[in-house]
Scaffold this motif. Structure first.
Motif, PDB file in Angstrom:
ATOM      1  N   LEU A 113       0.818  -1.210   0.000  1.00  0.00           N
ATOM      2  CA  LEU A 113       0.000   0.000   0.000  1.00  0.00           C
ATOM      3  C   LEU A 113       0.850   1.258   0.000  1.00  0.00           C
ATOM      4  N   TRP A 120      -4.088   1.588  -8.864  1.00  0.00           N
ATOM      5  CA  TRP A 120      -4.561   0.245  -8.559  1.00  0.00           C
ATOM      6  C   TRP A 120      -5.601  -0.175  -9.590  1.00  0.00           C
ATOM      7  N   THR A 121      -5.490  -1.406 -10.016  1.00  0.00           N
ATOM      8  CA  THR A 121      -6.501  -2.007 -10.883  1.00  0.00           C
ATOM      9  C   THR A 121      -7.103  -3.188 -10.134  1.00  0.00           C
ATOM     10  N   ARG A 122      -8.197  -3.701 -10.651  1.00  0.00           N
ATOM     11  CA  ARG A 122      -8.817  -4.854 -10.007  1.00  0.00           C
ATOM     12  C   ARG A 122      -7.863  -6.047 -10.011  1.00  0.00           C
ATOM     13  N   LYS A 124      -4.532  -6.029 -10.017  1.00  0.00           N
ATOM     14  CA  LYS A 124      -3.481  -5.828  -9.017  1.00  0.00           C
ATOM     15  C   LYS A 124      -4.021  -6.026  -7.609  1.00  0.00           C
ATOM     16  N   ALA A 125      -5.229  -5.550  -7.349  1.00  0.00           N
ATOM     17  CA  ALA A 125      -5.817  -5.668  -6.018  1.00  0.00           C
ATOM     18  C   ALA A 125      -6.083  -7.121  -5.643  1.00  0.00           C
ATOM     19  N   TYR A 128      -1.801  -9.090  -6.118  1.00  0.00           N
ATOM     20  CA  TYR A 128      -0.724  -8.731  -5.197  1.00  0.00           C
ATOM     21  C   TYR A 128      -0.885  -9.361  -3.812  1.00  0.00           C
TER      22      TYR A 128
END
Length: 157
Positions: A113, A120-122, A124-125, A128
Motif C-alpha cells: 500500500l 490500482w486495478t482490479r 493488481k488488487a 498482489y
C-alpha cells in the motif's frame, strides 16, 4: 510511472556506497561465525554473508562497467520512506505477539500500500495480496521445515 523530471547523467554513487557497506556487513558476519562452537549453526549465516558479499561486489563492478546513465531524477517521497521503515519495524515488534506468518502478511500488505506508485486495478488488487501471502508462507515453510529455523509462534494466537 511517467515523470517530467529532467534527464541527468550520473553514476549510482548511493548504490555503490550501500553495496560497499553491505560488503563490510557480510565480512563482519563471516568473522562473527568463526567463533561459533557448533559448525552446523554457522552454515546458514555464512551462506547468507557470502551471498551478500558476492552480490554487493557484483553490483559495484556492474556500476563501474556500465558507467554513468542518463536517467530521470525523482526526489522521491519522504513520508513514503518513513512509512516503509515504520511498517517493517512494527511488523518485527508485532511478531512475538501475532507470529511470523501473520506479521509477515500484514507487513507485506502495508508495504504494498505504501510503495505502490501506479494506479490500482482490479487485477493488481487481487493478484498482489495472493502473491504476498504465497511468498510469506513460502518463506515460513523454507525456514521452519527446510532450514529448521525456530520462528516466533505468537502469544495471542
Amino acid at each position: 510511472m511517467q515523470t517530467d523530471a529532467p534527464l541527468t547523467d550520473k553514476r549510482d554513487i548511493g548504490g555503490i556506497v550501500a553495496a560497499a557497506v553491505l560488503v563490510l556487513v557480510g565480512a563482519i558476519a563471516l568473522y562473527d561465525t568463526a567463533g561459533y562452537a557448533d559448525i552446523d549453526s554457522a552454515v546458514f549465516p555464512r551462506t547468507v554473508a557470502i551471498g551478500l558479499i558476492l552480490s554487493s561486489i557484483g553490483y559495484i563492478v556492474f556500476a563501474f562497467v556500465r558507467g554513468p546513465r542518463a536517467e530521470r531524477t525523482n526526489p522521491g517521497s519522504t513520508p513514503r520512506r518513513i512509512a516503509l521503515v515504520a511498517a517493517m519495524l512494527l511488523s518485527v515488534i508485532a511478531m512475538p505477539w501475532i507470529g511470523f506468518v501473520a506479521s509477515g502478511i500484514i507487513a507485506f500488505l502495508c508495504l504494498i500500500l505504501v510503495s505502490m506508485h501506479d494506479p490500482w486495478t482490479r487485477q493488481k488488487a487481487i493478484l498482489y495480496p495472493i502473491v504476498g501471502i504465497a511468498i510469506v508462507i513460502g518463506f515460513f515453510a523454507l525456514f521452519r521445515y527446510g532450514l529448521l529455523v525456530p520462528l516466533p509462534q505468537g502469544r495471542l494466537f
